[in-house]
Design an enzyme around this catalytic site. Structure first.
Site, PDB file in Angstrom:
ATOM      1  N   ASP A 280       7.604   6.293 -20.784  1.00  0.00           N
ATOM      2  CA  ASP A 280       7.683   6.270 -22.232  1.00  0.00           C
ATOM      3  C   ASP A 280       9.089   5.862 -22.685  1.00  0.00           C
ATOM      4  O   ASP A 280       9.997   5.681 -21.865  1.00  0.00           O
ATOM      5  CB  ASP A 280       7.230   7.609 -22.826  1.00  0.00           C
ATOM      6  CG  ASP A 280       8.111   8.790 -22.460  1.00  0.00           C
ATOM      7  OD1 ASP A 280       9.339   8.621 -22.271  1.00  0.00           O
ATOM      8  OD2 ASP A 280       7.579   9.911 -22.372  1.00  0.00           O
TER       9      ASP A 280
ATOM     10  N   TYR B  51       5.773  13.255 -23.039  1.00  0.00           N
ATOM     11  CA  TYR B  51       5.150  13.411 -21.720  1.00  0.00           C
ATOM     12  C   TYR B  51       4.150  12.279 -21.461  1.00  0.00           C
ATOM     13  O   TYR B  51       3.121  12.469 -20.845  1.00  0.00           O
ATOM     14  CB  TYR B  51       4.472  14.782 -21.577  1.00  0.00           C
ATOM     15  CG  TYR B  51       5.445  15.930 -21.762  1.00  0.00           C
ATOM     16  CD1 TYR B  51       6.278  16.319 -20.726  1.00  0.00           C
ATOM     17  CD2 TYR B  51       5.541  16.604 -22.973  1.00  0.00           C
ATOM     18  CE1 TYR B  51       7.188  17.363 -20.891  1.00  0.00           C
ATOM     19  CE2 TYR B  51       6.443  17.645 -23.148  1.00  0.00           C
ATOM     20  CZ  TYR B  51       7.263  18.019 -22.100  1.00  0.00           C
ATOM     21  OH  TYR B  51       8.157  19.053 -22.269  1.00  0.00           O
ATOM     22  N   GLY B  52       4.488  11.097 -21.932  1.00  0.00           N
ATOM     23  CA  GLY B  52       3.603   9.946 -21.792  1.00  0.00           C
ATOM     24  C   GLY B  52       3.782   9.178 -20.495  1.00  0.00           C
ATOM     25  O   GLY B  52       3.185   8.129 -20.335  1.00  0.00           O
ATOM     26  N   ASN B  53       4.608   9.676 -19.589  1.00  0.00           N
ATOM     27  CA  ASN B  53       4.893   8.971 -18.339  1.00  0.00           C
ATOM     28  C   ASN B  53       3.764   9.131 -17.335  1.00  0.00           C
ATOM     29  O   ASN B  53       3.148  10.195 -17.247  1.00  0.00           O
ATOM     30  CB  ASN B  53       6.180   9.527 -17.723  1.00  0.00           C
ATOM     31  CG  ASN B  53       7.305   9.578 -18.726  1.00  0.00           C
ATOM     32  OD1 ASN B  53       7.733   8.559 -19.230  1.00  0.00           O
ATOM     33  ND2 ASN B  53       7.772  10.770 -19.038  1.00  0.00           N
TER      34      ASN B  53
ATOM     35  N   ARG C  42       8.894  18.223 -14.351  1.00  0.00           N
ATOM     36  CA  ARG C  42       9.760  17.185 -14.927  1.00  0.00           C
ATOM     37  C   ARG C  42      10.777  16.617 -13.930  1.00  0.00           C
ATOM     38  O   ARG C  42      10.864  15.410 -13.745  1.00  0.00           O
ATOM     39  CB  ARG C  42      10.487  17.749 -16.149  1.00  0.00           C
ATOM     40  CG  ARG C  42      11.476  16.805 -16.758  1.00  0.00           C
ATOM     41  CD  ARG C  42      12.179  17.466 -17.930  1.00  0.00           C
ATOM     42  NE  ARG C  42      13.290  16.653 -18.382  1.00  0.00           N
ATOM     43  CZ  ARG C  42      14.318  17.137 -19.040  1.00  0.00           C
ATOM     44  NH1 ARG C  42      14.385  18.425 -19.345  1.00  0.00           N
ATOM     45  NH2 ARG C  42      15.291  16.344 -19.422  1.00  0.00           N
TER      46      ARG C  42
ATOM     47  N   HIS D  41       0.834  -1.198   0.000  1.00  0.00           N
ATOM     48  CA  HIS D  41       0.000   0.000   0.000  1.00  0.00           C
ATOM     49  C   HIS D  41       0.868   1.247   0.000  1.00  0.00           C
ATOM     50  O   HIS D  41       1.753   1.393   0.831  1.00  0.00           O
ATOM     51  CB  HIS D  41      -0.905  -0.035   1.236  1.00  0.00           C
ATOM     52  CG  HIS D  41      -1.747   1.172   1.381  1.00  0.00           C
ATOM     53  ND1 HIS D  41      -1.793   1.898   2.551  1.00  0.00           N
ATOM     54  CD2 HIS D  41      -2.561   1.805   0.524  1.00  0.00           C
ATOM     55  CE1 HIS D  41      -2.619   2.902   2.401  1.00  0.00           C
ATOM     56  NE2 HIS D  41      -3.091   2.875   1.182  1.00  0.00           N
TER      57      HIS D  41
END
Length: 143
Positions: free
Chosen positions: A30, A130-132, A108, A22
């Protein structure tokens, strides 16, 4: 093979998700993400995009509703004209599994720092800038 485990999830990734507790975090990164420079626990999923992997992960991973935000995206660097349309896809996928999930945005370098303390980083073949995304694991409640 086992029943009910999405075929996109490798045994290594399922093991990592089972080990997580948890509040632990999982980074879906990416193809441009410096995962190996940031962390020693990196899983490669080079042939996959994040949307399909995100959906497969959320089949098994509960999100943490004791936290203010259950997921985090990397903010666009000021001055960069990129519009990350993939974020809408992520939000749609997440809401399909958890309609109350909240998503934050991290600068970032703050995202990189947060990734260093994540349980693991999964590097994908995702090419969207910016696909993270970071997912915070929750608990399974007894029914």
């Amino acid at each position: 093979m086992l029943k009910k485990i999405p075929k996109l999830l490798s045994p290594e990734l399922v093991k990592i998700m089972m080990e997580m507790g948890h509040g632990d975090e999982l980074v879906l990164a990416d193809a441009n993400f410096p995962g190996h420079a940031l962390h020693s626990r990196v899983i490669r999923c080079d042939g996959l995009g994040i949307p399909e992997l995100l959906a497969a992960v959320l089949e098994l991973l509960p999100l943490d509703h004791y936290a203010d935000h259950q997921a985090a995206l990397m903010s666009v660097v000021p001055g960069d004209p990129t519009v990350p349309v993939v974020w809408d896809t992520y939000k749609e996928i997440i809401s399909g599994f958890d309609e109350d999930a909240q998503i934050s945005h991290e600068e970032r370098f703050a995202f990189y720092t947060r990734s260093q303390s994540a349980y693991a980083i999964v590097i994908t073949g995702e090419e969207a800038l910016y696909g993270n995304i970071i997912l915070k694991k929750g608990v399974i409640k007894s029914s």
